[in-house]
Write a protein that holds these residues in place. Structure first.
Motif, short mmCIF file in Angstrom:
data_model
loop_
_atom_site.label_atom_id
_atom_site.label_comp_id
_atom_site.label_asym_id
_atom_site.label_seq_id
_atom_site.Cartn_x
_atom_site.Cartn_y
_atom_site.Cartn_z
N HIS A 1 0.82 -1.21 0.00
CA HIS A 1 0.00 0.00 0.00
C HIS A 1 0.86 1.26 0.00
O HIS A 1 1.91 1.30 0.61
CB HIS A 1 -0.92 0.02 1.22
CG HIS A 1 -2.05 -0.95 1.13
ND1 HIS A 1 -3.11 -0.77 0.28
CD2 HIS A 1 -2.27 -2.12 1.76
CE1 HIS A 1 -3.94 -1.78 0.41
NE2 HIS A 1 -3.45 -2.63 1.30
N TYR B 1 -10.83 1.95 -0.42
CA TYR B 1 -10.30 0.60 -0.60
C TYR B 1 -11.01 -0.36 0.35
O TYR B 1 -11.48 -1.43 -0.06
CB TYR B 1 -8.79 0.61 -0.36
CG TYR B 1 -8.12 -0.72 -0.53
CD1 TYR B 1 -7.68 -1.13 -1.79
CD2 TYR B 1 -7.92 -1.58 0.54
CE1 TYR B 1 -7.06 -2.36 -1.96
CE2 TYR B 1 -7.30 -2.80 0.38
CZ TYR B 1 -6.87 -3.18 -0.87
OH TYR B 1 -6.26 -4.40 -1.04
N ASN B 2 -11.09 0.00 1.62
CA ASN B 2 -11.75 -0.85 2.62
C ASN B 2 -13.24 -0.98 2.34
O ASN B 2 -13.82 -2.06 2.51
CB ASN B 2 -11.51 -0.30 4.03
CG ASN B 2 -10.07 -0.46 4.45
OD1 ASN B 2 -9.40 -1.40 4.06
ND2 ASN B 2 -9.58 0.47 5.25
N CYS C 1 -14.74 -0.87 -0.60
CA CYS C 1 -14.89 -1.79 -1.73
C CYS C 1 -14.75 -3.23 -1.26
O CYS C 1 -15.58 -4.09 -1.58
CB CYS C 1 -13.87 -1.48 -2.82
SG CYS C 1 -14.21 0.00 -3.77
N PHE C 2 -13.71 -3.51 -0.50
CA PHE C 2 -13.48 -4.87 -0.01
C PHE C 2 -14.65 -5.35 0.84
O PHE C 2 -15.12 -6.48 0.69
CB PHE C 2 -12.17 -4.91 0.79
CG PHE C 2 -11.77 -6.29 1.21
CD1 PHE C 2 -11.18 -7.15 0.29
CD2 PHE C 2 -11.99 -6.72 2.50
CE1 PHE C 2 -10.82 -8.43 0.67
CE2 PHE C 2 -11.64 -8.01 2.89
CZ PHE C 2 -11.05 -8.86 1.98
N SER C 3 -15.17 -4.51 1.71
CA SER C 3 -16.30 -4.86 2.58
C SER C 3 -17.59 -5.08 1.81
O SER C 3 -18.52 -5.73 2.30
CB SER C 3 -16.53 -3.77 3.63
OG SER C 3 -15.43 -3.69 4.49
N THR D 1 -13.48 -6.42 -5.18
CA THR D 1 -12.05 -6.56 -4.95
C THR D 1 -11.29 -6.01 -6.15
O THR D 1 -11.60 -6.32 -7.29
CB THR D 1 -11.65 -8.03 -4.69
OG1 THR D 1 -12.09 -8.84 -5.77
CG2 THR D 1 -12.26 -8.54 -3.40
N GLY E 1 -7.30 -5.20 -7.37
CA GLY E 1 -5.92 -5.42 -7.00
C GLY E 1 -4.97 -5.49 -8.18
O GLY E 1 -5.40 -5.68 -9.32
N CYS F 1 -10.77 2.21 -6.80
CA CYS F 1 -11.49 2.13 -5.53
C CYS F 1 -12.29 3.41 -5.29
O CYS F 1 -13.47 3.36 -4.90
CB CYS F 1 -10.53 1.92 -4.37
SG CYS F 1 -9.76 0.30 -4.35
#
Length: 90
Positions: A14, A24-25, A27-29, A33, A35, A78
């Motif tokens: 990062h 970013y968090n 999107c992941f939650s 994803t 990357g 993101c």
């Protein structure tokens, strides 16, 4: 002594921290994803691209990036998805 050579394919890590990782968090939650993906073939060896997975589908950015700039592009995606789909106004 010379600079150590970076091994291709090793995650660039990062370049944002703390609150800067909000999109970013998020999107992941929320099942999005995003990357970096190393490229291994021919003239593209040493370059990177971005993979985006959402709703059971994967998309690959057709552009190629240097290791030094790949995370900037990941965060750009993101931010885009966070701004597009975040309806909570978090």
């Amino acid at each position: 002594m010379g600079k150590l050579k970076v091994i291709h394919g090793k995650s660039p890590g990062h370049s944002r921290y703390g609150d800067e990782l909000k999109s970013y968090n998020w999107c992941f939650s929320n099942g999005i994803t995003i990357g970096p993906v190393p490229l291994w073939q021919g003239d593209d060896y040493g370059k990177w691209t971005v993979e985006i997975r959402m709703n059971g589908k994967a998309s690959i950015d057709p552009a190629k990036y240097e290791r030094e700039s790949i995370m900037h592009k990941v965060y750009e995606y993101c931010d885009y998805y966070y701004n597009k789909y975040n309806k909570d106004g978090e």
